[in-house]
Structures are given as C-alpha cells and as structure tokens.
Design an enzyme around this catalytic site. Structure first.
Site, mmCIF file in Angstrom:
data_model
loop_
_atom_site.group_PDB
_atom_site.id
_atom_site.type_symbol
_atom_site.label_atom_id
_atom_site.label_comp_id
_atom_site.label_asym_id
_atom_site.label_seq_id
_atom_site.Cartn_x
_atom_site.Cartn_y
_atom_site.Cartn_z
ATOM 1 N N SER A 262 15.679 37.171 58.107
ATOM 2 C CA SER A 262 16.013 38.062 56.988
ATOM 3 C C SER A 262 16.383 39.452 57.471
ATOM 4 O O SER A 262 15.883 39.928 58.493
ATOM 5 C CB SER A 262 14.829 38.198 56.033
ATOM 6 O OG SER A 262 14.519 36.976 55.437
ATOM 7 N N GLN B 239 9.821 35.252 63.622
ATOM 8 C CA GLN B 239 11.117 34.848 63.091
ATOM 9 C C GLN B 239 11.970 36.055 62.705
ATOM 10 O O GLN B 239 11.540 36.888 61.903
ATOM 11 C CB GLN B 239 10.917 33.957 61.862
ATOM 12 C CG GLN B 239 12.220 33.355 61.342
ATOM 13 C CD GLN B 239 11.991 32.489 60.129
ATOM 14 O OE1 GLN B 239 11.722 32.987 59.049
ATOM 15 N NE2 GLN B 239 12.079 31.184 60.304
ATOM 16 N N GLY B 240 13.152 36.135 63.252
ATOM 17 C CA GLY B 240 14.078 37.220 62.925
ATOM 18 C C GLY B 240 15.275 36.692 62.165
ATOM 19 O O GLY B 240 16.368 36.575 62.715
ATOM 20 N N GLU C 183 10.465 20.217 58.176
ATOM 21 C CA GLU C 183 9.229 20.031 57.430
ATOM 22 C C GLU C 183 9.355 18.741 56.598
ATOM 23 O O GLU C 183 10.385 18.463 56.025
ATOM 24 C CB GLU C 183 9.055 21.305 56.592
ATOM 25 C CG GLU C 183 7.970 21.356 55.602
ATOM 26 C CD GLU C 183 8.427 20.852 54.260
ATOM 27 O OE1 GLU C 183 7.833 19.866 53.833
ATOM 28 O OE2 GLU C 183 9.343 21.424 53.658
ATOM 29 N N SER D 8 6.882 38.149 60.484
ATOM 30 C CA SER D 8 5.426 38.031 60.595
ATOM 31 C C SER D 8 5.001 38.047 62.057
ATOM 32 O O SER D 8 5.664 37.452 62.905
ATOM 33 C CB SER D 8 4.941 36.724 59.972
ATOM 34 O OG SER D 8 5.371 36.648 58.650
#
Lengths: 377, 375, 377, 375
Positions: C124, C121-122, C239, C156
C-alpha cells in the site's frame, strides 16, 4: 425557531375542524375498494363538498402552512383522501396553472376544483422508470393534431379518468431531455386502451395505458413543443414540503394502535419489540418536525430544503416500511391474514422505496445536489 | 401575528451561530484541537473566553449578567461546540451558570456525576453529585478524561439505575449537601480536599456562597426542586444531543469533502455510488436529527428530548463510523480527526440518556389511548 | 456432506493438543504491547518452538484441513498468534516458494520457518489503497541493482523486519498492471527510513516506510520484471479459506465471555440484548461452518469458493464489528474504559471493513465475479 | 479413512439435487406455478409424482420402501422445492412418511398444526395436531391457504405459547387422538366430516390404520415419544429453513439476471454500484445461511437448527425484499414472481420457529461456563 402558528392559521384550523365535524357525517358510505366508478364518485363528491365549503383550492392558493394544517386536520378527523383527484389537484392542475395559456386554464382548472373532471398521469413507461427521460411514446405532428403511439404504465385511476397528462417524444433526434412535450390527452379518444394493472397488493388503482395512433389536438399541448421536460419539473417542484404530511399523521396513529394491540396481546412485555416501537415513535415525531421545518422554509423562501424533499422521502419511505414490519411482529402469525389490520398497508408500503424516485435515485440527488459529490459512476 | 409556522432559524439565531462559530474558529482551530488531544488538560484561558463570549450565561436573565436567551439558542451554541469537538464539561458548567458563582463567566469549571461516570473530575473546581470514591479511567476519548464510581457502592449502583430513567445532573445530591454534612460530595477538588478547596477556583467563590446558591436553587420546595432537577436533566440531555448533532454534521462534511478529493481508479471516490450513498445517508440522519433536536428545544417536551437524543446519538456514532469508512485507511490513523468524533460520540451516547432509555421513554408515551399527535 | 475428520486428521489434532499442553507453559512471559523488539523475539521464539516440534510449515505443506485444525487448536489453547511472522509465513514465503528461483527459495524460506528472519509488506501507498495497482514507488534499473524511491504505508512490523516484500513500478509507461515488479528489500539498506504509524487504536505495529534512492539487487526480484502484479495475485490466492479461522474461534470465545459478563451485571435480562447475543452466536456458528465449507472445497478443488473468501470476509468483517458493539452494550459506561475487557479490540475491529480490500471492493468482486454483473459505473 | 474434512456435496448428493431439480422443472415449471397461484388448489397428480420421485420417502429405510437417505439429502430436496415455490404441506407430509400410510407415496396429503396456524387444511387428508375450531384466513400468500385457531381457545393459546419454545408438528396431539375420543381433531376433511372421511383419500387408508400408526409412533413410551417429537420438530424447522434457503438463492439469481438485462441511463442497472452491492449482499446472506443449514443437517444439533432457521429466514425475507427493489416497479406487479417469494418467506418465517425463538435458543446455548465451540 418557533412551532406556534399565527392567529390566522389557528383560526383556519378552528373553522376547518368545525366544518369537518359537520361535513363528515354527511358523507355517503365508503365504496368497495375495487369498485372504481364508485370510488371516483366518492372522491369527486368529497372534492365538491370541499369546493362548496371553500377548501377546494387549498393545494393551490393556500400558503404551505395552511396546506399543512389542512392535511393534518383532515387526517386527524378521518376525512377521505384526495384519491382520484390526486393528479388533477397536485400535478396536472398546478402545471396548467403555471404553464398553460389563459384558455387552457379556463378550460381545465375549474372542473378539477369542482370535482367534475378526473385526471391521470401518463409519465412512466415499461422501459422508462427511474430514467424517465428515456421515454419512447412517440407523437408525430399531423396538421393541428399530434398522432400518439406508445404505452404508459403505473397510471392511477386511468379507468375512470377524463384526462391524462401525457409526456411524449416529439423530437426523437434531439437530446433526451429536449425532445419531450406535455399533452392533455382526452381518455375517450379513439385508440386509447386501458388495462388494469394488478400489483402484489392485489387489484389496485393502477393501469397500463396503450396508445395506438391517438389524435390529440395541438391546442392540448401545455408549454412549447419539446419543452415538456421543463414543464414537468415545474410540476414536480410544485409540492411545498407537504407531500407526505397527512401520511405522517396517519403513521403516528398506527403506531398508537400498534402499542394498544401489543399491550393487549402481551407482546408489549418484549423489551426488544417495545423499544422498537419507541424508536419508531421517535422517528415519526422527527419526521413530523422535519415536515414543519420544510414547510417553514418553503413559506419563507419558496423552496423546500433537502432538494425538494429527497431527504425527507428517503427517511420516510424507510420508516414506513419499518413501521409495517413492526406491525407484523406485533401481530405474530396474524400478520399473514390479508384481512388483518395492517397487512394491506404492509404490502403497499413495499412500493415506497421504489415509486416516485427510488431510494437509490434519491441518494444520488442528495449526494450530488446537496453534498456536491461528483456525478457519474 | 398572522405569520405562518416559522420553524426555522431567525436572523438573530443565524447571527448567534455565526458568532459562536467565529469564536471557536479563532480560539479552537485545528491546531488547538490537536494540542488538546496531546495535552489532555483543560485550557482555562479558553474556558474564560467562552465565558466572556456568553457560552455559559446564554440562558441567564440579562439582569443576572446573562444573554436572556433560551434553549434553542443554547442548542445552536452546543451544536457548534460539537462540530469542533470543543473539550471540557460544557454542559455541566452551562447548567451551573447563575447557580454556582463563577460558572457563568467561565471562571469556574463545573462537572457533574452522570450515572457512574464523571467527566473532567481532576480539572473541575466543582462537582455536582457524589463523586466519592471515583477512580480514574483510561478514557477511550483523548478529549474526555473520565472517572468512574465503584460498581459495588450502593449509591453508585442506585445512581446507575436511576440514571437509566432520569440521568443527568443530580441536583438532589446537591440538595443533600446544603445540610452541610456531605459537602465534600458536592464540592470536589483534586485529592479529595474539603469544600474550602473551592477557593482555589478562579473568581474566589466561597463555600458558603456555593452552598447557598445550591440552597436557593432548591428553595422553591420539594416540588420545585424536583421540577428544577427534571428541567436541568432534560436540558443536559438535549444539549448533549446538540453536540452530537454538530459532530454528525461535521463528519458528514468531512466525508463529502474527502470523497471529492481522494482519487482511486481514476476518479474521485465520491463518484462511486457506494461512497455517494454512504454520504447521502449520513446527511439524512443529520437532517432528521436536526429537526428533532431543534423541535425539542422549542417544546422542552420530555419525549421530544428523548427522541432528539436517540436520533442525534445515532447520527453522530454512525456518521463517524461511515466517515471512517469513506476515509479508508487514512481514517484509521491517529492524525485524522475522524476517530476523535467517533470516540466523543461514544462518550456522549452514554451521557445523560442512553438509546435504551430514550426508546423506553418514547414507547411509554405511546399511551394506551394515545392518538399520539401533538402539533 | 460431512463434518467428521479422517483418522489422520484426528491424530494430528490429538498430537498437537498434547504438544501444546506441554509447550505453552514453557513460553516466556508476554512482552509489553508496544515493545516491538521484545514482541519480535517472542513471536520468532514461538515460531522456533513450532519449527523444532515439526509444525513450522503447517501453513505451507499441510493440507487446508490440517491448517484449519492447527488454527483451531492453537486458538483454543491460547497459543501465541503468528504475529511478526505473518508476512513471512503467509505472504512472502508462499510467493517465493511458488515463483522464486531455486537460489531464492534456498536463501529465504528456511529462515522464515525457523523464525530467524522477519518479513514485512510494502504494498500500500498513501495514494494507492483500494486501487493498489496505482502505486507509484519507482524502481529504476542501474546495472545489477534497482534504485527505488517512494513510500509505503500500513507496513506491519517494519521496525523489526529484516526483509520487505516490495511492489515497485519498473515501467511507468506500461498499463497500470503491467509495469510492476516484486522485490525483496533488505530493511537495513541505506535510504530506508521507518516511521511508526499511530492509529486510532493507539500505537500499533504499523509504520510508514520511506525509500530514498535505495539500491536493491536485481537478484532480489522474484518473478520477471514487470510481472509483479501476477506474482502478487499468486500470494493473495495462496490462502485456502483459513485466513480468519483462528479469529472466528476467538470471537466465539468472546461471545461466551460476553454472556457471562451480561449474566453477572444484569444486562442478560434485557430481551433485546440477550437476543442480540443469540443472533451473533448464530452468526459465528455459521461463519465457522462456512470456514469448514471453504476448506473442504479448497481441499477438493484447490480453490476457495466465494471468489477466494470475499463472501466470507464481507460477512465476517461486519460480524466482528457487531460483536464489539454488542460488547459495548453489555459493558454500558464501562465500554469507555480503554483498559476494559474489549475496548482495544473494538477499536481495532474498525479496520476490518477497510483493510485487505474494503467491503465496497469486496462487494464489487462478489457481484462481478460470482453473480456476473457488468463492470463499471 | 484418512480423508480431510468433506463438508461439501458428494457426487450422490449432486445427482440427487439434479434429479429433484429436473422433476420440478418438468412438473412445476413457471406456467404451473402461475396456474397454482390462480387456482389455489393442490395438484394431487403432482403430489403423487413427488411421492413416486421419493420426495416424501427420502428418509425412510429402504426396507420400508424409502431411499434410506438422511437429513442432508432431505435438505437438498427441500431447497429445490423452495427455489421453485412448490406449494403444499411438504414438510408435514414428508415427516408423516412411514408413520401415516400413503404419505410416503404422496397418496395422502398430511398437514400439521404449527402454533396457531394450519396450512392447506382443506386440501389435507390428515391433520396432525388439534385443528378444532380453526377458521379460514385470507392468506397473504396465494400459494399457502391458511386456517387459524381461535385465540380464545385455551389449548390454542397454550399451543401458541408452546410454539414459542418448541413449535412444529404436535405429535402429542396425535397421541391424544389414539384414545379415540378426539379422533376428528387428528383426522380432518373438508366440512368437519368424521374420521371415516379419510377413506376418501387416495390409497384408501383406514382410520384404524392411521390411528394405529400414530399409536405405534408413540409406543416407545413417554420418553421415546418426546424424543421423537423433538426430533420431528427439529426436522420440520430445518426443512423449512432449507426451503427458505432455496427461495433466497432463487431471488438472488433473479435479481442478478434482471440487473444484467434491465437498462436505465444507458447501461444495465447492474453496472451501478448501488444495485451491484445490493445483489452482493444477497449472495452473502445465501452462502452464510447455506453453511448453517447444511451443517445443521449433518449435526442435527438443536442450536445449529435454530441458527440455520434464523439465518435462512433472514436470507429469504431480505432477499425477496432486495430483489423487489432491484426489479423496481416491475417487481411490484402481480405478474413478477418476486412477491410470491416474499409472501412465502413470510409464511415460513412464522412456521416452526420464529426469529425471536431462534435467537433465544442460540443465546441460551451461550452457557455461563461455555467455551461455545464445537468442531
């Protein structure tokens, strides 16, 4: 860094202790908690005894150290609190002393010291609490008098007071802090109505004061017209780190009593409760040391660190509430008895994080003025 | 002597603090800190320089080459050490000054068994207390190598329990050692070499010299020795509290500074009350702990010392936690110093006197008939 | 109000439990914590096993209840975590499923389910944390590609990922939320540099990703240009109340282990510590019930109450940190040992009140969106 | 039966909640609340109306004139009662329904000794447990008159200790009473009048009737009685927790509403993060407590009940405290309802099971080999 006192201070302490030992037994019996005239008489009688013994002006003339010793020793001896004389001795008096004319000082100061006149404070309004500067009580100039209309709240001892230090708006067009004036209002003036204010702790010394076209002589204004905010700040910064000194001594006594009670009723064997009391003991020890630190700084520099006591008040307010929550745990179901040892104090402790600047406001002060964080948001 | 109460720093004390801060800024600036984090070894040059600056000898009489100062001054110095996270067994070496040759001048590194832990065992020339069987632990704090005594060793268990009520430098262990039978338990060098290995310590102190020094320290007899041990224990606890205080003050500064420069949602995060109030509470904890630590340094009272440790531990641990929260993600990185403060604060919280014990000490002082009030 | 599951659910649970009993022993040994390629292989291998057994899409197709049962049972059985498949299965995948074209779904979804491709995930950036919409990574249109320059942080598994779901600013002139687009970045594109990010917990799976004039085909954009913020919110609300379900189960297991440890080392006799563990037990019981409550609501209405889990996350983050502080107290000096039972988890728990929306931001959400308090300040 | 987990209110439960809320809004609106505060007496008319509305008979089988509902529905009703601070010994009377004639229909007011306290003793027609020697206490809560058993009475001390582990309705006390020897300790009317004074209760229940009812309740034998007592105790604790939950929800609403309208420094105080976050934390405590209370109502598990009481007590007490802080000076006045919530929450925190006991129950459930997880 020293915790020893000088000879003069120790001498003061010795003489005070001696005097208290003789004077306290001569006090009349304590009046009923809600007999306000009797309480006024008791409080002013005590002030007169202090006056005659030469201690009346300890809050004004004495060094912060002597004041600290006075508060400590009177608390340890179980002497009466300042009570109805509070505003006169600690707010209005110092303001008049600092900002009043010679005639004003002449007129008002001596009666305060002698316990002849009682003052109350007309600052807060229903719509102006934390944001005191938003007060709306209006004073219109009419010849040599102001005509005042509005209402005040949280006015202690208003029912028995002779004078009220009153903040009024004299220029509604000016920026909030610039249009306020400080007046000495005679409580017997026509148009003044006092309504007792019942609190969650039951009937207390608070009242609401309603002002309906009340005429206050211009000569009763202390400081310049529209300069009342600054005059008030002088009052507020007058206290020299001793504001809660007597209370900290009292809290430490309560803690000892709680330990005794817990030992008696078996709760002392509860590791969690016992250590909770131990933690509070550490807390109040430290708060006493912080008081001595602030007094020492005030003595040396004239200013109380922690921006005039905000640091102290934040922690003390919280610790006092914790103390009485711990008391409730020591008492178990007994904590529900209003006649029980600490229930009334538990209830009144609830005001500590609100009155005289909420903890939220105090944190703003600490963060912005000490740590330099930006205003706003 | 008509002065008012003067519970504030004297000019000399301010000068001392400034002096210590200058030495540390020069010799242990941030790059040195990060080098220490990466290196993990004790900088003996820095240690000697601390010795020369009087850090260890501060409280020795001038006749013995010390500065003749007292606990308040030592507390100020250790507060500065805590601010910059100065590594090494500072407390143990400071307490050994004048008793263990070379300690005062920073030529010998002294560590001590506290409870079941020994800090900097491999780096130390001298170990006070019985570290037999201590095993290295992968320390949570990169600035404090740790060994741990086995839990199943009766003495260790005993020490651990004793630690609960009177932790700290185990001078009694040293006293045993003067009999000569268990000298290795007093002296220690890497690899379990015997007492003669002390000669590898800079300064060339000899075994007999050390043993005699320990003997002398206990010479005043059983009572005297106990008093001495007690005083040393209290000093160890208080100096640890002073380090915590320094760390707490530092994390408060760091948080406030970061809150002024870090912007989110178009303004410095310090303009948001949530952050502002977090910082205010940090400062309050620091100032209350400061009053307690300084007062304990003046009175030397055991209950004051316990209160000081309790409040300083809390100020340091919670201060580092809150600082991390203010730093946000940046605080979670290895490169930020915040975590070094937190981990060190955890180590110091376990050293000398835990919160649990400190609370018990303060509670016990609430005597049944105590009007618990001392001016 | 019921806590019973339907027959279909209980059947699902039984079959899953049975399958796990057979599958887990067949797993290869766990890789070293910082061997990222081996960890990728392990995690994707597990995903492939799930795929073959028909459980791969449990996060996508299954009802929230089945997902809850899946998370509960895999945790109880000690099955591997979702690990390197996290972003693919729980962020990028659902986004593509909801907002992607048929071709995009075809290209990317199956490889995620099979464990063939790993996503990171890019979102932040160093300057855009809580205020994600202030991101600055710039994407300039050049023919059929975007040319992307900037940097991302807290990514991550970036070192082993095939794809990165990337938020970029495509219109710097538009209001903050209006100029952002969502791109699928191939991690092997020229100009992508990954630098591992060391955290206070040691080497972790995080990295910084630097993008220097990286060409990303326009066909890799999911959703409209400048509509990426909305696309992202779709992901974030995907979610269904199960985000921390497995963790709560794990925390309850840890609590049981702490009690066992404390009973063994004598700390259990400390009233304060024992009751502290009791309070945490109550806390995690309640958090498990709150999970079931949220899942039930999601099942019935499609939305998670407490504004998509903010209420839950606020309390859980804090409880998790409390849990590991209690663990440290159980261990005493042993808590300083990095190889000790709970030290690493204590360190990583420090991120819980920060990551994925700080507690401060969550409180804003709860107060403004649930309680209706005004914005600002 | 393929449904998913349905841990949420059914339509019937929503309707029930709405119904109870409507009754209470009509019969116990704010002016009635303030009248109760000033009056201090129990409104028998309201009590009967509660009876007619099925508040007490909610869980009685329909055959016995009840609604045949379960603990979850009772919890919803008591939550509503807690919201509006409905006064009276609601829990004891509810638990007596079907066992003590007249209780179900609200024609008899039943109270119970819990620990060393008895609520509403003077107003009650029937007292469960031995209230001999109970002295009136000036109650901190104007909505809950209290009597207290003497500390020096051995039974009371015993009860107090027993209260620590299994507080609540002392059905065993009732069982003793059927022997006839200590009937006054079961029945009670103002002035210590004998058992016949029960006849003054509306509905005209007779002594023998009541005694036999108690006897019947215990007829299942020692084990059955113990089980029944245990179940009744758990229900009492849980319904008290439900009241706390209602109060906590209400103070959260009050605080949020006040924060929207009270202005200082030119904006609603709810726009300041300090106030905003205080309110957010209140809501979080309510929602977590709600999950615990509702779940305990479904499972009836003793540990779930203890957890529910613990979390609901905290939500109620801290909720009222925080609400007071949001209200500022206004919250400190007698006229604001905040203090009524706080004082009542204090009373309920002492009732049935204290935090200390609840924590012990939850800790004890962390069995040595417990993988403490139940779906």
């Amino acid at each position: 860094m020293d915790l020893a006192y000088g000879e003069a201070e120790e001498d003061f302490r010795r003489r005070l202790r001696q005097w208290l030992a003789g004077a306290l037994p001569a006090l009349p019996p304590k009046p009923a908690p809600d007999d306000w005239p009797a309480r006024r008489a008791y409080d002013t009688g005590w002030q007169r005894m202090l006056y005659d013994a030469g201690y009346a002006d300890v809050h004004w003339e004495a060094s912060p150290t002597l004041r600290l010793i006075f508060l400590e020793e009177t608390e340890l001896a179980g002497a009466p609190y300042v009570g109805a004389n509070f505003v006169g001795l600690l707010h209005a008096g110092p303001t008049i002393a600092a900002e009043g004319t010679a005639a004003q000082r002449e007129r008002w100061l001596e009666p305060i010291l002698r316990g002849d006149e009682v003052w109350c404070q007309g600052f807060s309004e229903p719509g102006a609490g934390s944001d005191l500067a938003s007060l709306r009580t209006r004073a219109r100039r009419d010849g040599d008098a102001y005509v005042v209309t509005g209402s005040k709240i949280w006015t202690s001892h208003a029912e028995v007071a002779d004078w009220c230090e009153l903040l009024v708006r004299t220029d509604p067009g000016a920026p909030r802090h610039r249009g306020i004036s400080w007046l000495a209002l005679p409580m017997d003036a026509p148009g003044v109505t006092v309504r007792p204010l019942r609190t969650l702790a039951g009937p207390a010394e608070f009242a609401e004061v309603f002002l309906d076209e009340v005429r206050v002589p211009v000569a009763n204004r202390v400081g310049e017209e529209n300069d009342g905010w600054r005059v008030t700040l002088v009052t507020l910064s007058y206290e020299r780190g001793t504001a809660f000194a007597g209370e900290v001594v009292a809290c430490r006594r309560v803690l000892g009593e709680l330990a005794r009670e817990a030992r008696g009723n078996g709760r002392w064997d509860d590791d969690a409760l016992r250590r909770r009391l131990g933690r509070l003991a550490a807390e109040f020890r430290a708060l006493w040391r912080l008081t001595q630190w602030n007094v020492s700084e005030a003595e040396a520099t004239g200013a109380v660190p922690g921006t005039g006591g905000s640091v102290f008040k934040l922690r003390y307010s919280h610790a006092r509430q914790e103390l009485y929550d711990a008391a409730a745990e020591v008492l178990g179901p007994g904590c529900l008895d209003l006649d029980g040892a600490w229930t009334a104090d538990r209830l009144s402790s609830l005001s500590y994080t609100i009155a005289a600047g909420t903890s939220q406001i105090q944190r703003n002060i600490v963060a912005e003025r000490i740590l330099g964080l930006p205003k706003g948001r | 002597m008509t002065g008012a109460v003067r519970f504030r720093l004297t000019d000399d004390q301010r000068a001392l603090r400034r002096g210590v801060r200058e030495v540390l800024e020069r010799r242990f600036a941030r790059d040195a800190l990060r080098a220490a984090v990466d290196g993990g070894t004790l900088d003996r040059g820095l240690w000697r320089e601390l010795g020369r600056a009087g850090f260890f000898a501060l409280r020795l009489p001038e006749a013995d080459g010390g500065a003749g100062l007292g606990l308040p001054e030592a507390v100020l110095a250790f507060e500065e050490a805590g601010r910059v996270l100065l590594p090494g067994p500072l407390v143990a070496t400071h307490l050994a000054a004048g008793r263990i040759p070379g300690a005062a001048r920073g030529e010998v590194v002294v560590t001590a068994v506290t409870g079941r832990l020994v800090e900097w065992l491999d780096a130390a020339d001298v170990v006070e207390g019985d570290a037999t069987g201590a095993e290295p632990v992968r320390s949570v704090d990169p600035l404090t190598p740790l060994h741990r005594l086995p839990a199943d060793r009766p003495e260790a268990a005993g020490a651990n329990r004793a630690a609960d009520v009177a932790d700290g430098v185990q001078v009694t262990g040293g006293a045993q050692a003067v009999d000569g039978a268990e000298v290795t338990s007093v002296m220690h060098a890497a690899g379990g070499a015997k007492v003669t290995s002390v000669t590898h310590a800079a300064g060339g102190a000899e075994v007999t010299g050390v043993a005699q020094a320990v003997k002398a320290a206990c010479a005043a007899g059983a009572t005297g020795a106990a008093d001495g041990a007690h005083a040393a224990h209290l000093a160890a606890v208080l100096l640890t509290a002073a380090e915590q205080l320094g760390s707490a003050g530092r994390t408060t500064e760091l948080a406030a500074r970061y809150a002024c420069v870090r912007e989110q949602f178009g303004s410095p995060i310090g303009a948001f009350q949530a952050v502002k109030h977090l910082c205010a509470d940090m400062l309050v904890r620091v100032e209350v702990a400061r009053a307690a630590v300084y007062a304990a340094a003046v009175t030397g009272d055991p209950v004051d010392v316990a209160a000081a440790k309790l409040l300083a531990d809390e100020a340091a641990v919670r201060g580092a936690r809150d600082c991390l929260q203010v730093y946000g993600g940046m605080g979670f990185t290895w490169e930020a110093d915040v975590h070094l403060h937190l981990k060190r604060a955890w180590v110091r919280a376990e050293r000398g006197m835990t919160a649990r014990v400190a609370e018990e000490v303060c509670a016990a002082a609430l005597g049944p008939d105590a009007a618990d009030h001392s001016v």
